[in-house]
Design a protein around this motif. Structure first.
Motif, PDB file in Angstrom:
ATOM      1  N   HIS A  67     -15.012 -14.825  55.899  1.00  0.00           N
ATOM      2  CA  HIS A  67     -15.301 -15.594  54.691  1.00  0.00           C
ATOM      3  C   HIS A  67     -14.712 -14.910  53.460  1.00  0.00           C
ATOM      4  O   HIS A  67     -14.024 -15.549  52.650  1.00  0.00           O
ATOM      5  CB  HIS A  67     -16.818 -15.753  54.534  1.00  0.00           C
ATOM      6  CG  HIS A  67     -17.228 -16.462  53.285  1.00  0.00           C
ATOM      7  ND1 HIS A  67     -17.565 -15.783  52.128  1.00  0.00           N
ATOM      8  CD2 HIS A  67     -17.343 -17.782  52.985  1.00  0.00           C
ATOM      9  CE1 HIS A  67     -17.884 -16.646  51.183  1.00  0.00           C
ATOM     10  NE2 HIS A  67     -17.764 -17.864  51.662  1.00  0.00           N
ATOM     11  N   GLY A  71     -11.213 -16.281  51.766  1.00  0.00           N
ATOM     12  CA  GLY A  71     -11.295 -16.871  50.442  1.00  0.00           C
ATOM     13  C   GLY A  71     -10.400 -16.167  49.432  1.00  0.00           C
ATOM     14  O   GLY A  71      -9.646 -16.805  48.699  1.00  0.00           O
ATOM     15  N   TYR A 160     -14.936 -21.580  49.357  1.00  0.00           N
ATOM     16  CA  TYR A 160     -15.388 -20.182  49.362  1.00  0.00           C
ATOM     17  C   TYR A 160     -16.592 -19.995  48.443  1.00  0.00           C
ATOM     18  O   TYR A 160     -17.590 -19.355  48.815  1.00  0.00           O
ATOM     19  CB  TYR A 160     -14.240 -19.277  48.917  1.00  0.00           C
ATOM     20  CG  TYR A 160     -14.668 -17.859  48.609  1.00  0.00           C
ATOM     21  CD1 TYR A 160     -14.872 -16.933  49.627  1.00  0.00           C
ATOM     22  CD2 TYR A 160     -14.888 -17.443  47.292  1.00  0.00           C
ATOM     23  CE1 TYR A 160     -15.275 -15.637  49.344  1.00  0.00           C
ATOM     24  CE2 TYR A 160     -15.284 -16.158  46.998  1.00  0.00           C
ATOM     25  CZ  TYR A 160     -15.474 -15.257  48.026  1.00  0.00           C
ATOM     26  OH  TYR A 160     -15.883 -13.972  47.740  1.00  0.00           O
ATOM     27  N   THR A 163     -19.859 -21.964  49.750  1.00  0.00           N
ATOM     28  CA  THR A 163     -20.410 -21.359  50.970  1.00  0.00           C
ATOM     29  C   THR A 163     -20.899 -19.944  50.737  1.00  0.00           C
ATOM     30  O   THR A 163     -21.604 -19.388  51.589  1.00  0.00           O
ATOM     31  CB  THR A 163     -19.368 -21.376  52.109  1.00  0.00           C
ATOM     32  OG1 THR A 163     -18.158 -20.753  51.662  1.00  0.00           O
ATOM     33  CG2 THR A 163     -19.065 -22.796  52.553  1.00  0.00           C
ATOM     34  N   SER A 164     -20.553 -19.338  49.589  1.00  0.00           N
ATOM     35  CA  SER A 164     -21.087 -18.009  49.266  1.00  0.00           C
ATOM     36  C   SER A 164     -22.605 -18.035  49.197  1.00  0.00           C
ATOM     37  O   SER A 164     -23.273 -17.024  49.439  1.00  0.00           O
ATOM     38  CB  SER A 164     -20.518 -17.508  47.938  1.00  0.00           C
ATOM     39  OG  SER A 164     -19.157 -17.182  48.054  1.00  0.00           O
ATOM     40  N   MET A 167     -24.019 -17.002  52.228  1.00  0.00           N
ATOM     41  CA  MET A 167     -23.745 -15.611  52.574  1.00  0.00           C
ATOM     42  C   MET A 167     -24.530 -14.667  51.669  1.00  0.00           C
ATOM     43  O   MET A 167     -24.106 -13.539  51.396  1.00  0.00           O
ATOM     44  CB  MET A 167     -22.241 -15.323  52.441  1.00  0.00           C
ATOM     45  CG  MET A 167     -21.327 -16.292  53.165  1.00  0.00           C
ATOM     46  SD  MET A 167     -21.503 -16.224  54.965  1.00  0.00           S
ATOM     47  CE  MET A 167     -20.800 -14.618  55.289  1.00  0.00           C
TER      48      MET A 167
END
Length: 280
Positions: A67, A71, A160, A163-164, A167
């Motif tokens: 990821h 990104g 990116y 979707t962080s 994460m």
């Protein structure tokens, strides 16, 4: 506004200088510039992480590395290619489709509410981009490839960034490793596909500034903002960056502000203001 959202806003300020610094490094191939910039940014970040005794946080799983590196490498390789192959002002504004895409993707990926006012703001921003490169616009041969890279990097960064939020368990310190891995990946790609250029003093200065700011500190601020702040607000506040970035490019002698560019910038910023003032 939360502290995390303020931190993310700080990244936006630094990114306003990304295009100008990239043009200062003009002549350095895109992948080489990506490698050099991230080598500087990653080394500075690693030094800070080491000084805090937190090097152990660089140990992350494969998904986190994919990821982070995907990104950072994907966005910047495409962005620098866009500025190399297309007119800087127009390519830079197209790149700023990413705030629009962040707002849109926050709904299906994060389950956040959009509402009619945010959607109207997104529509205005998109209209500005269509005006910029639509019917009647004239560009040099080869610009289409650069514009495609600009749109591609917008998609990569939006995905990116959104979707962080998924994460959040990955510590911000891990970005030091992601930056260095991005430098290695970009360096390998550069050796495979480009001819190396030895930077002059101006280009080295641009690389150093890129690594310290837009390719360094900005990522840590953005990571904090996207993981713990409000991605909708940050996505809409980011609409102010293309104007600041464009003005800096024009002040640096890159391009000319004509009616089309001015109107497109106003639509993009107007859409951002409309979306940013939405409730909920």
């Amino acid at each position: 506004m939360s502290t995390a959202t303020i931190a993310g806003s700080g990244a936006l300020v630094l990114w306003a200088f990304l295009a100008l610094l990239a043009r200062m490094a003009a002549g350095v191939p895109p992948l080489q510039l990506t490698a050099l910039g991230f080598a500087v940014g990653g080394a500075l970040a690693l030094a800070v992480v080491a000084a805090r005794g937190r090097l152990g946080l660089l140990r992350q799983g494969g998904v986190a590395w994919a990821h982070g590196v995907g990104g950072l490498f994907g966005y910047h390789a495409l962005y620098f290619a866009a500025l190399a192959f297309a007119p800087a002002v127009e390519a830079n504004l197209l790149n700023y489709l990413w705030p629009l895409l962040i707002v849109l993707l926050s709904a299906p990926i994060l389950g956040l509410h959009l509402g009619p006012q945010r959607l109207a703001g997104v529509g205005l921003g998109f209209a500005g981009c269509v005006l910029l490169v639509g019917a009647g616009a004239s560009f040099p041969a080869g610009a289409a490839f650069g514009f495609a890279c600009a749109v591609g990097c917008a998609v990569v960064w939006a995905v990116y960034s959104v979707t962080s939020k998924r994460m959040a368990a990955v510590p911000t310190e891990a970005l030091a490793g992601f930056c260095l891995a991005t430098a290695l990946l970009a360096g390998a790609a550069h050796l495979a596909f480009e001819t190396t250029v030895i930077p002059d003093i101006r280009q080295w200065t641009a690389v150093a500034l890129l690594g310290a700011g837009p390719l360094g500190a900005a990522f840590f601020l953005w990571d904090e903002g996207m993981k713990r702040g409000d991605p909708r607000l940050l996505g809409t506040l980011a609409y102010a960056v293309p104007v600041a970035s464009t003005l800096l490019l024009l002040a640096g002698g890159e391009g000319v502000l004509d009616w089309r560019t001015g109107a497109a910038a106003l639509l993009v910023v107007g859409g951002g203001i409309l979306a940013a003032t939405a409730r909920g």
